[in-house]
Design an enzyme around this catalytic site. Sequence first.
Site, PDB file in Angstrom:
ATOM      1  N   ASP A 765       0.831  -1.207   0.000  1.00  0.00           N
ATOM      2  CA  ASP A 765       0.000   0.000   0.000  1.00  0.00           C
ATOM      3  C   ASP A 765       0.863   1.254   0.000  1.00  0.00           C
ATOM      4  O   ASP A 765       1.888   1.325   0.703  1.00  0.00           O
ATOM      5  CB  ASP A 765      -0.912   0.030   1.235  1.00  0.00           C
ATOM      6  CG  ASP A 765      -1.880  -1.139   1.268  1.00  0.00           C
ATOM      7  OD1 ASP A 765      -1.979  -1.834   0.243  1.00  0.00           O
ATOM      8  OD2 ASP A 765      -2.514  -1.367   2.310  1.00  0.00           O
ATOM      9  N   LYS A 834      -7.136  10.322  10.222  1.00  0.00           N
ATOM     10  CA  LYS A 834      -6.576   9.694   9.013  1.00  0.00           C
ATOM     11  C   LYS A 834      -7.357  10.056   7.753  1.00  0.00           C
ATOM     12  O   LYS A 834      -6.780  10.486   6.755  1.00  0.00           O
ATOM     13  CB  LYS A 834      -6.550   8.174   9.183  1.00  0.00           C
ATOM     14  CG  LYS A 834      -6.018   7.454   7.944  1.00  0.00           C
ATOM     15  CD  LYS A 834      -5.973   5.938   8.127  1.00  0.00           C
ATOM     16  CE  LYS A 834      -5.480   5.273   6.845  1.00  0.00           C
ATOM     17  NZ  LYS A 834      -5.406   3.796   6.977  1.00  0.00           N
ATOM     18  N   ASP A1035      -4.548   2.419  -4.855  1.00  0.00           N
ATOM     19  CA  ASP A1035      -3.127   2.531  -4.526  1.00  0.00           C
ATOM     20  C   ASP A1035      -2.659   1.371  -3.650  1.00  0.00           C
ATOM     21  O   ASP A1035      -1.633   1.467  -2.982  1.00  0.00           O
ATOM     22  CB  ASP A1035      -2.842   3.862  -3.824  1.00  0.00           C
ATOM     23  CG  ASP A1035      -3.601   4.009  -2.511  1.00  0.00           C
ATOM     24  OD1 ASP A1035      -4.533   3.216  -2.281  1.00  0.00           O
ATOM     25  OD2 ASP A1035      -3.282   4.917  -1.716  1.00  0.00           O
TER      26      ASP A1035
END
Length: 1213
Positions: A765, A834, A1035
């Site tokens: 990741d 986050k 991603d």
Amino acid sequence: MDACLHNLYDVARAKKIFDNLLQRPANPLIEVRTYNAFLEAYLSMVEKTVNLDEKEYWLSNAWKLYELMEHGNKVIPNASTYATMLRAYHLYAFNTFLEIENPLSYSQLLRELVAHDIPVSKVITDRVFDSVDEVQAIIKELSRAAVKLNYTHVLRELGEADALGREETDILKDVPEAMPVLRPKKLAPGEDPTDVDAEKKEIPFNLDLLRRHMTEATLARRVLVDDVSARQKLLEESVFEVAVERMKRQAEVAEKYGLVNSAMRRADLQRWMWVWHVALTARLEQAIKEINQTESNLGGRSKMRPLLGPYLSLVKAERLSLMTILEVMRLQGTGGISDGMKTTRALVAVGKAVEIEYKAQMCRQNKIQIPISVMKSDRVQFFSNLGYNSLQQRRVVAAKHMEDGEAWSASWTPAIRSRVGGILVESLMDVAKVTRTVTDPKTKELITEEQPAFYHSYEYQRGQKLGVVRLNPVVADRLAKDNLKDAIHPRHLPMLVKPKPWLSYDQGGYLYSKSYVMRFKDSIEQQTYVKQACEQGNLELVFAALDVLGSTPWRINREVFDVVLQVWNSGERMGKMPPATYDEPEPSAPENEVDMKSKVIYLQRQRSYMQSKANNHSERCSVNYKIEIARAFLGDKLYLPHNVDFRGRAYPIPPHLSHIGDDLSRGLLKFADAKPLGERGLRWLKIHLANLYGYDKATFDERVDWVMERLDDIYDSASNPLEGRRWWTKAGDPWQCLACCFELHAALESPDPLKFMSSLPVHQDGTCNGLQHYAALGGDARGAQQVNLAASDRPSDVYSHVGRMVEQLIENDVKKGDKYALMLEGKITRKVVKQTVMTTVYGVTFVGAREQIEKQLKDRKDIPEEECWPAASYLARLVLTCIGDLFSGAKGIQTWLNLCARIISKAIPQERIAEAMALPGSSILRLKPPKGSGRNSAKSLNQSRLKKEQMTSVIWTTPLGLPIVQPYRKTVRKQVMTSLQTVYIADPNTPAEVNSTKQASAFPPNFVHSLDATHMMLTALECRTQGLNFASVHDSYWTHACDIDKMSEIIRETFIALHSSDVLQKLNDEFIERYKDYKQLRDAGARLVCTPEQASSLQSISPILEISETAKPTINETETSPEEVSQIKELLADLSDEKPSKDNNEGYEYEEDWEGEEDEYISGSAKARKVADDKALLELMGKFVNLTDILPPLPQKGSFKVEDIKKSQYFFS
């Protein structure tokens, strides 16, 4: 005859007697058993005879006798007849030694026996078959024929029959069924509540249909074990005919047993729909005749409206009826309308369904392929893209085009769709009835009344009056807010075979269902650009990358599935799986009902509780879908076809179960292919387990040690996932963690762990991937360090860093006694900030950040419900402040992208300028003076027409050649009169002004998304070249554990290759080339270079002028006639005298029709700004700025070199 047929004593003599008897009318001695006896005798003679001529003679007689039975009207074939003929066809149809014309086929025989309502199971269990192998071979052929004919009920019956005769173990034999989501059963009208069990439940309608569809798919696997292509075709077949058959069969059963009236009183949706279907078909036949008659009396096309007769006449009334019913029922509960739907949506949806069928009927009628939609151009492309093979067929279509006066292969306008839909929906509302029965509470007497199933009404939403079509309460209860679908759409399911390679923008993916390479957002502009790029051969790399993603084979992880099913059936909450019964306590009412504050808090908590309870039910249904689909595909190799969104990001087309889904979906899937782990693979498997648990910010060695220290917990999780300590349930991604525990346990317990064949995907990741791209674009050394582009001994965690910065600010506010600082002290975790940090680079606003943080605070459950929103507002401000300080490099590029988009979206093409700047009296801005006024003056200049010329979207091309078109426009609603009501519809194909605000704010995130999509596709292509299995979730890149090192190297190489190409400079060059002929009046923030003479006439915009006698002016002057100069001066004088007033524009009429625009109250300050803008506009009449001259300069690049990421081991980890 019996004596002659016995043991084939004298079949020839028996045949003569039989032929003579057939000549006599209505002989009672000849019944179906006699025919069957001769059929068997003829076939026995074929087997017994050696001579080929005699074989052909007896076989020919068998064919003829069967044809006589089928079409002679003397006897009706029975199960033995078809069993005999199926055996004959199986044995002799493909015998190359017999030269005989064969009139039969498996499909024909199956069609005939279904028409006679003969159970296929009775046929294949008949005594005529000699062996089990013979029966199984015939079952397989009949199954293929059933797929071809779309006989799903036959497939189910064949699957059940075949399972009884097989000795092989069925993969689902020991797999329990998933307990479906249940809801309280609705009382039937007239049913006494006291006589019904209060705990009685029922399965929601759409979930029940999915379960039946999955059952049919499972049974089809039994009879089509090796023929996955036939099974794939079954999944993709149309369900219209199946729906008709199902409704018809239930209605016939009800009528057979005299249940018609009682059935209509009971809440049986299928029987209602059949009765509506019959009545609506008759109604439409009459309505279409009347429409055709009326339109023919008009003598051709109406000047005001297009004819509807041609659109309705080609499609049979029976099919129109079915489409109308299914579409209206499917739309129930949509658009925020409870127990109904918006009228506009219903009419357009029904019209679109008719359009699709109309085009298909046109093609079938003229024996041509279904055409691709023709784009608008200067000439109508009749023959360029339709693939016709005959000039005669072309002439037929051209003649049809001239007859209709419409390009039938082009898309219908929304007006036509809504008018066609209006006729059909109105007819349905007229004929659809339901019988409602209630019990009088006093007399206990049943009261029955026939009522309309649908009715039309109005309601207000956000201050607007909306027309809605509502369902009768008894119909709404039956649907219980579930969408009506006869079966799950094939696009909702994985594929059993490799997807069709992408050959064009509309050819690829599913084998039998049309798919598009891009998910167009109602934008004909997007489709046009993609189609043109495809025709020019610019999308080959994109197609190849999607083929790589779609050809990765998957399997259901059986070990994880078994645990999931056990937890699901237990109904408990575990591993992010919602419980069967919502387990949170309901808020208690305040003791003091007079206290308004307590009452408000209680109502807020109660509202939140009810919303959470409803969300739990929705989540439960979603999980149920995943489990049912996974169960049906157990043991199968499956594939996930991919396409892209308008930014180029790839997504699997099946939405319910794919690796891009939630933790449960990912845990249920693994690669179908396995590879030996090896030493490095075993290490990466351990690191992967630590990452899934949440221990992902330590060094790789520390993660490996962390796993080895917890081997006992890992073994316990794998050996006793539910009876043990349940260590895995505390992981960040519990189901994926459990899958990894199973894999690691199996590897370590194998004779040689390094040779263990592993099929679990291991992830790499990116660290806040959007910021990684910004840091690489700008050479931002500080940002690169934060997101692991630069080498370091430990992985950097930008989310924790921001969290610590926020904590420091909160500590300062605590000292000041701030209420929310005190409430949040010590509660700022990495998880809280986050999502906001991650989405900052994608343009998240304060409102969006507040919603994200509010959700995280609610999940903590240690902050009062009513305080979460204000606390989130306080915290969002702090987080955004910290992010702005930390990522200044990214902000610089965001600002440049935003400014470019603002300038582009307000530009006008060179060829439109002359018309756009026409003065009053021209064809564009026509200002009528008030009645009684002789002056041709204007107290307010209407700039709307100029704004409508701003139709330029921000368009760019990715490094792989994919054109990206931002679809944000201000769609204009048009008024359309239908037979049901007047509706306002927005036509996405109508040219509309761009939404410059949205174009600007969305460009930075969309551009970064297109970059990460390009990086992923480059990686996918290179992985395939080097023989690696590859999958991705944007991603997050997946491959086998043993191939992680190789994939990590590829990820870095492709990232370097992408950003070494100077992406921003290429984007700037593309803008200069693409928009070189575009002009602009002005743009906020842009500096205009002009001469002193020009500046004297541009006083209103003096703050943005840069006066120079030597530099080249960026303002182009066009010739202005003396008359126009006079008009400009007169208007400027009027505007100079004008004073802001809310009544300033009274008495003026604009000849333009501004449909869809809302009238708003204009304040004095706003009016003053508008007058100033008008003066600036008039001063710039004839003076334009080249767009390319005012594009802002590229941000200065920093010192970071993208090649340095090769040294960063934590770039992707």
